[in-house]
Write a protein that holds these residues in place. Sequence first.
Motif, PDB file in Angstrom:
ATOM      1  N   ASP A  13      -5.454  -5.727  -5.540  1.00  0.00           N
ATOM      2  CA  ASP A  13      -5.189  -6.012  -4.071  1.00  0.00           C
ATOM      3  C   ASP A  13      -4.070  -4.876  -3.386  1.00  0.00           C
ATOM      4  O   ASP A  13      -4.550  -4.157  -2.723  1.00  0.00           O
ATOM      5  N   VAL A  14      -3.133  -4.742  -4.206  1.00  0.00           N
ATOM      6  CA  VAL A  14      -2.217  -3.737  -3.625  1.00  0.00           C
ATOM      7  C   VAL A  14      -2.520  -2.215  -4.030  1.00  0.00           C
ATOM      8  O   VAL A  14      -2.110  -1.506  -3.227  1.00  0.00           O
TER       9      VAL A  14
ATOM     10  N   ASP B 240       4.564 -12.118  -3.868  1.00  0.00           N
ATOM     11  CA  ASP B 240       3.684 -13.203  -3.899  1.00  0.00           C
ATOM     12  C   ASP B 240       2.996 -13.148  -5.432  1.00  0.00           C
ATOM     13  O   ASP B 240       2.631 -11.949  -5.658  1.00  0.00           O
TER      14      ASP B 240
ATOM     15  N   LEU C 229      -0.774 -12.266  -5.780  1.00  0.00           N
ATOM     16  CA  LEU C 229      -1.406 -11.068  -5.443  1.00  0.00           C
ATOM     17  C   LEU C 229      -1.776 -10.134  -6.919  1.00  0.00           C
ATOM     18  O   LEU C 229      -0.926 -10.257  -7.933  1.00  0.00           O
TER      19      LEU C 229
ATOM     20  N   ARG D 297      -0.852  -9.452   3.365  1.00  0.00           N
ATOM     21  CA  ARG D 297       0.416  -9.613   2.620  1.00  0.00           C
ATOM     22  C   ARG D 297       0.220  -8.060   1.731  1.00  0.00           C
ATOM     23  O   ARG D 297       1.247  -7.652   1.333  1.00  0.00           O
ATOM     24  N   ALA D 298      -0.971  -7.720   1.081  1.00  0.00           N
ATOM     25  CA  ALA D 298      -0.768  -6.732   0.260  1.00  0.00           C
ATOM     26  C   ALA D 298      -0.720  -5.376   1.064  1.00  0.00           C
ATOM     27  O   ALA D 298       0.171  -4.529   0.608  1.00  0.00           O
TER      28      ALA D 298
ATOM     29  N   ALA E  17       0.539  -8.082  -9.260  1.00  0.00           N
ATOM     30  CA  ALA E  17       0.960  -7.092  -8.358  1.00  0.00           C
ATOM     31  C   ALA E  17       2.485  -6.623  -8.585  1.00  0.00           C
ATOM     32  O   ALA E  17       3.036  -5.582  -8.056  1.00  0.00           O
TER      33      ALA E  17
ATOM     34  N   LYS F  88      -4.476 -12.739   2.205  1.00  0.00           N
ATOM     35  CA  LYS F  88      -3.884 -11.906   0.830  1.00  0.00           C
ATOM     36  C   LYS F  88      -3.859 -10.431   1.332  1.00  0.00           C
ATOM     37  O   LYS F  88      -2.841  -9.786   0.864  1.00  0.00           O
TER      38      LYS F  88
END
Length: 285
Positions: free
Chosen positions: A253-254, A246, A249, A8-9, A230, A5
């Motif tokens: 996270d981001v 995605d 998320l 990807r973030a 996200a 995760k």
Amino acid sequence: MEDDKMKRAYGYSSKAFREKLHKESEPDARILEQIEATDIIVVTGEYDKAELVLSSLSVKFTVIVPHHVKRVNLRPEQTVLINCPGNLDRPGIENIRQFVEAGGLLVTTDWALKHVLEPAFPGYVRYNEKPTGDDVVRIQFHDEGHKFLDGLIEKSSDPLWWLEGSSYPIEVLDKEKVTVLISSGEMGEKYGESPIAIKFSHGKGEVFHIVSHYYLQRSELRSAKDKDSAKNYFSDMDCLLNDEVDDDLFQSDVASAYTSTSFLSKMIIEKKKKMGFKTGDEKKN
């Protein structure tokens, strides 16, 4: 799963940062694109992976191991990133000190506070000997006019910062020379010191240090805002990548990934500008 995760973030956050940078300052975006591998030296570490942040940004860099630091001919126009823990030998530490005195930019994380900054630059900061738990704290921004923080959307969105188990809190010894850029009230209450990110000048150069890591390996959901998508986070930034983000998320996270990505990128850009860096287009003119 959590590691996937965050990868990807960071990937999406890097895209968002570069898109935002192109909109706000095309010259700065070109500087980031035209950085050469010898401009940035990354010293490997066991716990932090700043090179993964740079890779997600498609920024070139050179990697060396800690015991090779003493052998490298460092130049004032370079940026050196030392990942946690920063276990350098004495000749390596002396090389880093001379590098900063000559005008270099040094960026360190977490345990490098004790292993690099204390012996190389005594009297500025030190580890308070009260290690953190594996924790997530809310952070606040200071010195908002500072170039490295200017434009960070997180200043108004109450971002989170992950503390590694046994992260080293920063005790500021010289309050006149050390500037606190990011702090956490929660950090101060729990572990005795509130600074998260600091900077100070030494000789002709500068040193930046953060508690924990540039490559954060997880975040935490605390509020409804943290659990927001996200996609909405990037939508608020008017980023074109919004539709590809995605669904699993969250904003927490981001937001964490974007903060560290932007902070690190802006330090590198400002260093190149300070050294009079000219892009290929500017050289032609």
